[in-house]
Design a protein around this motif. Structure first.
Motif, PDB file in Angstrom:
ATOM      1  N   ALA B  16       0.918  -1.400  -0.143  1.00 46.85           N
ATOM      2  CA  ALA B  16       0.085  -0.164   0.122  1.00 46.85           C
ATOM      3  C   ALA B  16       0.759   1.238   0.101  1.00 46.85           C
ATOM      4  O   ALA B  16       0.573   2.277  -0.567  1.00 46.85           O
ATOM      5  CB  ALA B  16      -0.964  -0.059   1.379  1.00 46.85           C
ATOM      6  N   ARG B  17       1.812   1.185   0.752  1.00 48.54           N
ATOM      7  CA  ARG B  17       2.828   2.497   0.760  1.00 48.54           C
ATOM      8  C   ARG B  17       3.450   2.781  -0.665  1.00 48.54           C
ATOM      9  O   ARG B  17       3.611   3.865  -0.974  1.00 48.54           O
ATOM     10  CB  ARG B  17       4.009   2.114   1.720  1.00 48.54           C
ATOM     11  N   GLU B  20       0.963   4.399  -2.633  1.00 45.57           N
ATOM     12  CA  GLU B  20       0.601   5.689  -2.239  1.00 45.57           C
ATOM     13  C   GLU B  20       1.696   6.449  -2.698  1.00 45.57           C
ATOM     14  O   GLU B  20       1.470   7.584  -3.210  1.00 45.57           O
ATOM     15  CB  GLU B  20       0.380   5.595  -0.715  1.00 45.57           C
ATOM     16  N   ARG B  23       1.406   7.269  -6.371  1.00 44.34           N
ATOM     17  CA  ARG B  23       0.229   8.229  -6.689  1.00 44.34           C
ATOM     18  C   ARG B  23       0.710   9.485  -6.342  1.00 44.34           C
ATOM     19  O   ARG B  23       0.339  10.395  -7.198  1.00 44.34           O
ATOM     20  CB  ARG B  23      -0.982   7.997  -5.710  1.00 44.34           C
ATOM     21  N   ALA B  24       1.568   9.921  -5.474  1.00 43.35           N
ATOM     22  CA  ALA B  24       2.338  11.270  -5.363  1.00 43.35           C
ATOM     23  C   ALA B  24       3.056  11.591  -6.289  1.00 43.35           C
ATOM     24  O   ALA B  24       3.019  12.733  -6.570  1.00 43.35           O
ATOM     25  CB  ALA B  24       2.897  11.290  -3.674  1.00 43.35           C
TER      26      ALA B  24
END
Lengths: 206, 206
Positions: B16-17, B20, B23-24
């Motif tokens: 998940a990290r 994330e 995405r950033a």
DNA sequence: GTCTATAGGCTGATAGAC
DNA sequence: GTCTATCAGCCTATAGAC
């Protein structure tokens, strides 16, 4: 002056060959696949030579972009022979779709790539003048709506320029969605586009 | 079983990290700026570690794509509270535009990038099922046209699915043109979109 | 003008130590 | 599982020989 002219002609020729080769590469490998090395290899010159004719890859991209827009204008222009404005707009839509699908990579480069590339269309000195392909293409569509307005066929208070923008946006939507998500709008374009154009014009005209 | 569970949870957490952080990066540098090195640096792991959680960059891109579509559905869903179908479709259009402009890079990734990325939406096992975000988004729009048809408000012989495709294509046209050619449709979106939607629906309804 | 050569950077992905 | 180190390749752009 013969020698100087010949040299100038040779230089222009090579410049044209570079652009032609670039166009072929974009067609085959997409814009991301356009590299200075490939271009040089295609015309049998060394990579360094390209920099004598263009400042870099970006300038080549900009030239291709303008050339593509010019081709779009050429593809739309024959519809000008249709006198009745609504029929002409429908024909423009057909020609626009056709161009976008047949010249997919060109269309992508002009209308779907980095904003900084297409930016050149507005920033060039000719922008807005009669010689500017972007302006020509836009006028081709806008003329239809102005004629409809003059004939009293637009809904009252409708702005022809706004309708032109809406019309173009819709055409772009069909083409670009088809290029990125082939098969997403399950409706085949031969039905989708006419339906969209008919609905749109029905809603715009009295 | 506690230890195994903990390890599984840690693994899922790292996964998940990674997403994330990715995405950033896409948000900041665009999809082209998404590299394995940057991702690894962002989460303070080595590049090699990423390959224990994803087959490669493409898989990460696909996950982001699905996540973005899920976010789009979330942005459109509140409009379901509007009972009157035409008003709801107008609200969907607003929400769609808003999402596209506010989450520009996400929108680009899902709807304007390489066809092979978005392809995953149709190829996944869940495709077409209730759990599929693509299907959910589509139904949100299609429902409006089916209700209009049931109420006898569509023009006779109109196919709700074709109208849905036409409607979506138009929305996509406004958003994507704005993202690539900011400033081309000179009409501001606050006027362009309502005009387009009104014209389109006026032309579709009796 | 054109070449070769190369600087200096980036990339995805993998092998082997720990 | 995670690391370091690296492979093998790509890229743009430039410097200096001819």
């Amino acid at each position: 002056m013969g020698i100087i002219e010949r040299k100038a002609r040779q230089k222009a020729d090579l410049r044209a060959r570079i652009l032609e080769a670039s166009r072929a590469i974009v067609l085959a490998d997409g814009f991301a696949g356009l590299t200075m090395r490939k271009i040089a290899q295609a015309i049998d010159y060394s990579p360094g030579t390209l920099y004598l004719h263009f400042a870099g890859r970006d300038e080549i991209a900009r030239e291709l972009c303008i050339g593509g827009l010019r081709d779009l204008v050429a593809a739309l222009t024959p519809t000008a022979a249709i006198l009745e404005p609504r029929a002409r707009l429908e024909a423009v839509a057909q020609a626009y779709l056709r161009f976008g699908l047949e010249r997919a990579e060109t269309y992508r480069l002009v209308f779907m790539e980095d904003p900084t590339i297409v930016k050149v269309i507005y920033d060039r000195p000719e922008a807005g003048s009669d010689d500017d392909p972007g302006t020509q293409a836009y006028r081709l569509l806008a003329a239809g709506f102005f004629e409809l307005q003059a004939a009293g066929r637009l809904k009252p208070a409708a702005d022809p320029l706004v309708l032109t923008d809406a019309f173009w946006s819709s055409l772009h939507g069909v083409v670009s969605l088809k290029l990125t998500c082939p098969g997403f709008p399950a409706t085949p374009v031969e039905i989708l586009l006419p339906t969209l154009v008919k609905s749109l014009l029905d809603g715009m005209l009295v």
